[in-house]
Scaffold this motif. Structure first.
Motif: not given
Ligand code: NAD
Length: 388
Positions: A20, A24-25, A47, A94, A97, A114, A141, A187, A190-191
Motif C-alpha cells: 500500500g 517500500q516494495i 493495506d 514476513n 506470508h 515476497e 521476488t 517499515s 517490524w523487521r
C-alpha cells in the motif's frame, strides 16, 4: 530483445495484498507486473488499514468495489465472480506470508510472494506440496536475479569459462540501519520484531538475495554444512541479528561465504557475488548491475557490458533497449514478472516450460532452509552444522 509484444493470450487478472501507500516494495511489484501487459491490476487488499487501502486502490484505478478490507474478503468475493482474480502478489510483512500464500493456493490462485516465503522449512515444504497439488505457480521476488548479467554469469559458468568453481563469495551488507532507525520508521520496526520478521533479520532480509543469485549461477551446487556467527550491534535488536557471517562447504568441496548486514556504515547496498574458478573469476555488483567483471588469471581484467553481442544469446533475450543505456532494478523485476506470467500461463494450459527458470517456490523453500540452518549454527555458538 523485448519489444513489448504479448507473452500471454490475455493479461492475467491480478491483485495485490499489501504494497500500500508508503510501503517500500509495493510500487516495483506493480511497475514490473504491468510493464509488459502480462498482468492487469483488478483488485487489492493493499493495506492493513482498510480505508487507506481503499483510497489507495481507487487512486490506482482499481474499481472501488474490488478494493477489499482484507485478503480473506477479497479471496471470497473474487471467487464469486466470473472475471475473478487469477493471481495475487503478497507484499506484506514476513509474518503473514505463510497464511496468505496458503489461502491463495487453496482458492486456486497463482501467487507471487515476497521473501521470506515463511518462517520454517516445514511450513515452506507444506506450501510447496500444496502448490504442486493445485498445479499453481508460486514466484518469489528475488528481483536482482532478473538482471541480464546474472544470466550471462550463469551461461559463462555452465560453459566452463571459469574452469571448475572453487569459491563463491557473497555479500549484501548495507549501512542504512547502522543506528536504531527503527525507532522512527514503521517499515524497519517490524523487521527487528521476531513475531513479524521471523527467526532472523539480515540473514532473511538481505542475505537470501545473493544466495539466490548463487543458486541461479550454480544450479547444481548443494550445501553440505555451514557455520554462522550473528551479532546484534544495535543491542535493542537482540535476539535478531543486524550482522551475520556465514561460511558454507558445498558437497563438491567448493566453499562459499555470505556477509549479511545492515550496519555496514557508509555502504549503499554492498551487494555482490564473486565466483572464483580454476581459470578465471567473475564478479557482479548490484550497484553496477549492467556490468560483469571477468578476470582471467594472468590477463588484464575485462568489464562485460549488458546488451553487447559478445555475451551469450541467453543473456540478450531480456534486453530492452540495447547496449549503452542503463537498465536497472525495474527492468530486472519486469523480466522476472514476465517469467512468472509465462509459467502461470503454461500451468493453466497443463504445460510446464522446461527451460524457463525463475525464483519459484523451491527457491522460496531453499531461502527459508538456509536461514533456519544459519540460525541453528549461530544459536549453538557459531558451530559447523550439517545442512538439513
Ligand atoms: P512495509 O512495512 O513498507 O509495507 C507493508 C505494506 O503491507 C503496508 O502497505 C501495510 O499496510 C501492508 N500490510 C501489512 N499487513 C497487511 C495485511 N495483513 N493485509 C494487507 N496489507 C497489509 O514493508 P515492505 O518493506 O514493503 O516489505 C514487505 C515485504 O516485502 C516484506 O516481506 C519484505 O521482506 C519484502 N521486501 C522485499 C524486497 C525485495 O527486494 N524482494 C525489498 C523490500 C522488502
Amino acid at each position: 530483445m523485448i519489444y513489448g509484444e504479448k507473452n500471454v493470450e490475455k493479461p492475467i487478472r491480478w491483485a495485490m495484498v499489501g504494497g500500500g501507500k508508503g510501503s517500500q516494495i509495493g510500487y516495483i511489484h506493480r511497475s514490473a507486473a504491468l510493464r509488459d501487459h502480462n498482468f492487469q491490476l483488478v483488485a487489492g487488499a493493499f493495506d492493513i488499514n482498510p480505508e487507506r487501502g481503499r483510497d489507495f486502490g481507487v487512486n490506482l484505478h482499481v474499481d472501488p468495489e474490488r478494493c477489499y478490507p482484507d485478503y480473506k474478503t477479497m479471496f471470497a468475493e473474487e471467487a464469486k465472480r466470473e472475471d475473478g482474480i487469477q493471481a495475487v502478489s503478497i507484499a506484506t510483512p514476513n509474518g503473514t506470508h505463510y497464511e496468505i500464500t496458503k489461502a491463495a493456493l487453496t482458492a486456486g490462485m497463482h501467487v507471487v510472494c515476497e521473501k521470506p516465503l515463511c518462517f520454517t522449512t516445514e511450513e515452506a515444504e507444506e506450501l510447496e506440496a500444496l502448490a504442486k497439488e493445485k498445479n499453481r505457480i508460486v514466484g518469489i521476488t528475488y528481483g536482482y536475479a532478473g538482471h541480464q548479467m546474472i544470466e550471462q554469469a550463469r551461461q559463462m559458468i555452465a560453459n566452463g569459462d571459469l574452469g571448475e568453481i572453487r569459491i563463491v563469495k557473497m555479500q549484501f551488507a548495507h549501512g542504512f540501519h547502522s543506528a536504531a532507525v527503527e525507532e522512527g520508521n514503521a517499515s524497519t520496526k517490524w523487521r527487528v520484531d521476531p513475531k513479524v520478521a521471523g527467526p532472523s533479520y539480515v540473514l532473511g532480509d538481505v542475505g537470501t538475495h545473493p544466495l539466490f543469485l548463487s543458486e541461479v549461477m550454480l544450479p547444481n551446487f548443494k550445501i553440505k554444512k555451514l557455520m554462522c556467527s550473528c551479532q546484534s550491534f544495535v543491542k535493542s535488536r537482540a535476539p535478531l541479528e543486524d550482522n551475520a557471517f556465514t561460511i558454507m562447504e558445498y558437497e563438491n568441496g567448493a566453499m562459499g561465504t555470505v556477509w549479511s548486514s545492515c550496519v555496514n556504515a557508509g555502504s549503499m547496498h554492498g551487494h555482490s557475488i564473486r565466483v572464483v574458478g580454476g581459470k578465471a573469476s567473475i564478479e557482479w555488483d548490484d550497484e553496477r548491475p549492467n556490468q560483469l567483471r571477468y578476470e582471467v588469471q594472468g590477463q588484464p581484467a575485462q568489464i562485460l557490458d549488458r546488451g553487447m553481442d559478445y555475451n551469450y544469446p541467453e543473456a540478450l533475450t531480456a534486453d530492452r533497449i540495447g547496449a549503452g543505456h542503463a537498465e536497472g532494478l525495474f527492468e530486472g523485476w519486469s523480466n522476472l514478472y514476465t517469467r512468472f506470467a509465462l509459467a502461470m500461463d503454461a500451468a493453466d494450459r497443463g504445460e510446464t516450460l522446461e527451460n524457463l527458470w525463475y525464483p519459484d517456490i523451491h527457491a522460496g523453500v531453499e531461502g527459508v532452509r538456509w536461514v533456519e540452518n544459519c540460525v541453528r549454527s549461530a544459536d549453538n555458538g557459531a558451530v559447523w552444522v550439517d545442512y538439513k
